[in-house]
Design a protein around this motif. Structure first.
Motif, PDB file in Angstrom:
ATOM      1  N   ALA A 214       0.886  -1.569   0.126  1.00 11.94           N
ATOM      2  CA  ALA A 214       0.304  -0.321   0.877  1.00 11.94           C
ATOM      3  C   ALA A 214       0.723   1.149  -0.325  1.00 11.94           C
ATOM      4  N   HIS A 215       0.383   2.288  -0.064  1.00 14.85           N
ATOM      5  CA  HIS A 215       1.297   3.508  -0.282  1.00 14.85           C
ATOM      6  C   HIS A 215       0.663   3.808   1.234  1.00 14.85           C
ATOM      7  N   VAL A 216       2.136   3.410   1.963  1.00 18.89           N
ATOM      8  CA  VAL A 216       1.433   3.667   3.515  1.00 18.89           C
ATOM      9  C   VAL A 216       1.728   5.614   3.883  1.00 18.89           C
TER      10      VAL A 216
ATOM     11  N   GLN B 252       9.090   3.401   1.484  1.00 17.89           N
ATOM     12  CA  GLN B 252       7.613   3.040   2.296  1.00 17.89           C
ATOM     13  C   GLN B 252       8.116   2.193   2.738  1.00 17.89           C
ATOM     14  N   LYS B 253       8.035   0.266   2.654  1.00 21.45           N
ATOM     15  CA  LYS B 253       8.438  -0.234   3.262  1.00 21.45           C
ATOM     16  C   LYS B 253       9.852  -0.407   4.139  1.00 21.45           C
ATOM     17  N   LEU B 254      10.874  -0.816   3.482  1.00 16.21           N
ATOM     18  CA  LEU B 254      12.145  -1.509   4.451  1.00 16.21           C
ATOM     19  C   LEU B 254      12.754   0.107   4.904  1.00 16.21           C
ATOM     20  N   MET B 255      12.752   1.352   4.218  1.00 11.58           N
ATOM     21  CA  MET B 255      13.034   2.395   4.693  1.00 11.58           C
ATOM     22  C   MET B 255      12.211   3.032   5.342  1.00 11.58           C
ATOM     23  N   SER B 256      10.710   2.957   5.893  1.00  8.78           N
ATOM     24  CA  SER B 256       9.982   3.214   6.793  1.00  8.78           C
ATOM     25  C   SER B 256       9.248   2.230   7.419  1.00  8.78           C
ATOM     26  N   PRO B 257       9.603   1.566   8.159  1.00  7.26           N
ATOM     27  CA  PRO B 257       9.314  -0.065   9.008  1.00  7.26           C
ATOM     28  C   PRO B 257       8.153   0.232   9.820  1.00  7.26           C
ATOM     29  N   GLN B 258       8.556   1.842  10.748  1.00  7.83           N
ATOM     30  CA  GLN B 258       7.655   2.053  11.208  1.00  7.83           C
ATOM     31  C   GLN B 258       6.104   2.529  11.072  1.00  7.83           C
ATOM     32  N   SER B 259       5.946   2.767   9.717  1.00  8.30           N
ATOM     33  CA  SER B 259       5.109   3.512   9.070  1.00  8.30           C
ATOM     34  C   SER B 259       4.602   1.809   8.831  1.00  8.30           C
TER      35      SER B 259
ATOM     36  N   TRP C  42       6.012  -9.316   7.720  1.00  6.14           N
ATOM     37  CA  TRP C  42       4.340  -9.008   6.827  1.00  6.14           C
ATOM     38  C   TRP C  42       5.560  -7.528   6.191  1.00  6.14           C
ATOM     39  N   VAL C  43       6.605  -6.791   7.397  1.00  2.50           N
ATOM     40  CA  VAL C  43       6.728  -5.285   6.021  1.00  2.50           C
ATOM     41  C   VAL C  43       7.618  -5.792   5.682  1.00  2.50           C
ATOM     42  N   VAL C  44       8.593  -5.854   5.890  1.00  2.00           N
ATOM     43  CA  VAL C  44       9.966  -7.068   4.941  1.00  2.00           C
ATOM     44  C   VAL C  44       9.893  -7.491   3.968  1.00  2.00           C
ATOM     45  N   GLY C  45       8.768  -8.879   4.094  1.00  2.00           N
ATOM     46  CA  GLY C  45       8.174  -9.371   3.206  1.00  2.00           C
ATOM     47  C   GLY C  45       7.564  -8.892   2.368  1.00  2.00           C
ATOM     48  N   ALA C  46       6.389  -7.548   2.564  1.00  2.00           N
ATOM     49  CA  ALA C  46       6.372  -6.602   1.589  1.00  2.00           C
ATOM     50  C   ALA C  46       7.392  -5.879   0.758  1.00  2.00           C
ATOM     51  N   GLY C  47       7.967  -5.639   1.308  1.00  2.00           N
ATOM     52  CA  GLY C  47       9.195  -4.642   0.632  1.00  2.00           C
ATOM     53  C   GLY C  47       9.841  -5.080  -0.286  1.00  2.00           C
ATOM     54  N   VAL C  48       9.692  -6.552   0.331  1.00  2.00           N
ATOM     55  CA  VAL C  48      11.153  -7.073  -0.596  1.00  2.00           C
ATOM     56  C   VAL C  48       9.810  -7.784  -1.783  1.00  2.00           C
ATOM     57  N   THR C  49       9.100  -7.942  -1.933  1.00  2.00           N
ATOM     58  CA  THR C  49       7.862  -8.306  -2.780  1.00  2.00           C
ATOM     59  C   THR C  49       7.893  -7.835  -4.309  1.00  2.00           C
ATOM     60  N   GLU C  50       7.617  -6.095  -3.537  1.00  2.00           N
ATOM     61  CA  GLU C  50       7.329  -4.896  -4.600  1.00  2.00           C
ATOM     62  C   GLU C  50       8.639  -4.862  -5.033  1.00  2.00           C
ATOM     63  N   ILE C  51      10.001  -4.967  -4.631  1.00  2.00           N
ATOM     64  CA  ILE C  51      10.896  -4.660  -5.238  1.00  2.00           C
ATOM     65  C   ILE C  51      11.600  -5.725  -6.029  1.00  2.00           C
ATOM     66  N   ALA C  52      10.899  -6.961  -5.912  1.00  2.00           N
ATOM     67  CA  ALA C  52      11.266  -8.040  -7.099  1.00  2.00           C
ATOM     68  C   ALA C  52      10.815  -7.533  -8.042  1.00  2.00           C
ATOM     69  N   VAL C  53       9.096  -7.226  -7.510  1.00  2.00           N
ATOM     70  CA  VAL C  53       8.106  -7.557  -8.963  1.00  2.00           C
ATOM     71  C   VAL C  53       8.727  -5.913  -9.896  1.00  2.00           C
TER      72      VAL C  53
END
Length: 358
Positions: free
Chosen positions: A25-27, A245-252, A273-284
Motif C-alpha cells: 500500500a501507499h503507507v 515506504q516499507k524497508l526504509m519506513s518500517p514503523q509506518s 509482513w513489512v520486510v516481505g511486502a517491501g521485498v515483494t514490491e522491489i522484486a516485482v
C-alpha cells in the motif's frame, strides 16, 4: 518428474506472491508516523532477518517464486489458452491511448476535488489546474499539449514537495500520452477528421491539425517503445514504494499492519509482513524493469492493487487508478523491445508452442 515438480511449484509460488502482496500500500496514505532515520531502518531489517524463522520463511518465498518461473519456462502450461489470451489482448491495441487518458485523467480530476496535488500525501490545493488537465485528457482535446503541461506541473510540484514521488507513475503516463496522442474516441480525432476532409472551412482556418500531423510523423518510429516506457515507470514505482515506504519506513509500515490486523489474515510476525511486502514490491519492480514475464507480473500487480483496495477500506481509490491504467496497458502490449521476454520466445523448432514469457 521435473515436469511434475514444476507444476507443483506454480501454485505454491503464486500463493506466496499473493500473501506477501496483501500488505502492499501507499503507507503515507493511510497512517501518520514520525520520520525514521536510515540507521533505524537498516537496524530494523537486520533484526528482522536475524530471526531464523523469518529468514527461512522469506527464503521459502524466494525459492517458491524462482520455482514458479522456472516451472513456467520448462513446462509452459496451458499453451493454447495463453496464446489465445495474448492474441485477444493485441486486438485491444487501438484502445491503449483511451486507457491512458482515463488512467491519468480521472485521478487528476479526483485530486483536484479532494484537495491534494497528484498524491494524497501532498495536501496542496490546485483544483483548477488538475481538474482542467484531467477533463481535457478525458475529452481528448489538445491531448499531447495538455499532457506536456501536466508533466511540467508534476516536475514543479516535485521540486516543492518530494513526497510527490509517491505518484511517480504520472511521469510515465504523461510521456506515454505525449507519444501516442489522443487516439479514439477523442475530440482530437474528430477535429482531425474534419480538418482533413475536402473543402472544410475548419481545415482552412485551423493550423493546429498540421502541427499535429507533423508531430505524429516525428514520433511514429518511437511508438514501439511505449511498453518499455511503461515498464520502466511502473518498475521504478514498485522499487521506490518497496524500498522507501516499507524497508526504509518500517514503523509506518508496521502501523499499517497493526491498523488492519494483517497478522490475522496470515499468522506471521508484523516485522516479517513489512520486510516481505517491501521485498515483494522491489522484486516485482525489478522484473518489470527487466521485461521478464511482463504480462504475468502485470496481472500480479493488478491483483495486488485490487487486494489493497478491498483490504484497506480507507485507502484512496482514485490515487491508484493511474497504476491500474498503466498495468492494463502492459497487459495489452506485453513487454515490447529491450526486454528479456524477447529472449524467451520459442525457437524455430519449437514454434508450435507459444512463448509464456510475456
Amino acid at each position: 518428474m521435473i515436469r511434475r515438480i514444476a507444476r507443483s511449484a506454480i501454485p505454491v509460488g503464486a500463493a506466496t506472491i499473493f500473501l506477501s502482496g496483501i500488505a502492499t500500500a501507499h503507507v503515507d496514505y493511510v497512517v501518520d508516523a514520525d520520520p525514521e532515520t536510515i540507521g533505524e531502518a537498516i537496524q530494523f531489517v537486520i533484526t528482522t532477518m536475524s530471526d531464523p524463522l523469518n529468514a527461512v520463511l522469506l527464503a521459502v518465498g524466494a525459492v517458491g517464486l524462482v520455482g514458479l518461473l522456472a516451472g513456467w519456462i520448462l513446462v509452459r502450461p496451458f499453451p493454447r489458452d495463453i496464446a489465445e489470451f495474448r492474441a485477444t489482448m493485441k486486438e485491444y491495441t487501438d484502445l491503449v491511448p483511451w486507457l491512458l487518458r482515463i488512467g491519468i485523467g480521472f485521478p487528476l480530476v479526483g485530486a483536484g476535488f479532494a484537495g491534494y496535488y497528484f498524491s494524497p500525501a501532498v495536501p496542496i490545493e490546485a483544483r483548477l489546474l488538475q481538474i482542467g488537465i484531467g477533463f481535457l485528457l478525458l475529452f481528448g482535446l489538445a491531448t499531447r499539449a495538455v499532457a506536456a503541461i501536466g508533466l511540467v506541473a508534476y516536475v514543479v510540484g516535485l521540486v516543492v514537495d518530494p513526497r510527490i514521488l509517491l505518484a511517480n507513475e504520472f511521469v510515465g503516463g504523461f510521456l506515454a500520452i505525449i507519444l501516442l496522442g489522443a487516439g479514439r474516441p477523442s475530440a482530437d480525432d474528430v477535429l482531425q477528421r474534419v480538418a482533413e476532409a475536402d473543402s472544410t472551412v475548419y481545415g482552412r482556418i485551423d493550423p493546429i491539425h498540421r502541427i499535429a500531423v507533423w508531430f505524429q510523423h516525428l514520433v511514429v518510429d518511437y511508438k514501439v517503445y511505449l511498453p518499455t516506457l511503461l515498464r520502466v515507470s511502473l518498475g521504478l514505482n514498485f522499487v521506490y514504494l518497496g524500498f522507501v515506504q516499507k524497508l526504509m519506513s518500517p514503523q509506518s509500515a508496521l502501523a499499517v499492519v497493526d491498523k488492519y490486523n494483517l497478522t490475522v489474515v496470515v499468522p506471521a510476525p508484523p516485522e516479517l509482513w513489512v520486510v516481505g511486502a517491501g521485498v515483494t514490491e522491489i522484486a516485482v519492480g525489478i522484473v518489470l524493469l527487466l521485461g521478464l514475464f511482463t504480462r504475468g507480473f502485470s496481472l500480479v500487480a493488478f491483483l495486488l492493487f485490487t487486494t489493497t483496495l478491498f483490504g484497506l477500506p480507507d485507502d484512496p481509490v482514485l490515487a491508484h487508478l493511474s497504476l491500474y491504467g498503466l498495468v492494463s496497458v502492459l497487459l495489452i502490449t506485453g513487454s515490447g523491445p529491450l526486454a528479456l521476454d524477447n529472449r524467451l520466445q520459442p525457437t524455430e523448432t519449437d514454434s508450435r508452442r507459444p512463448s509464456m514469457a510475456d
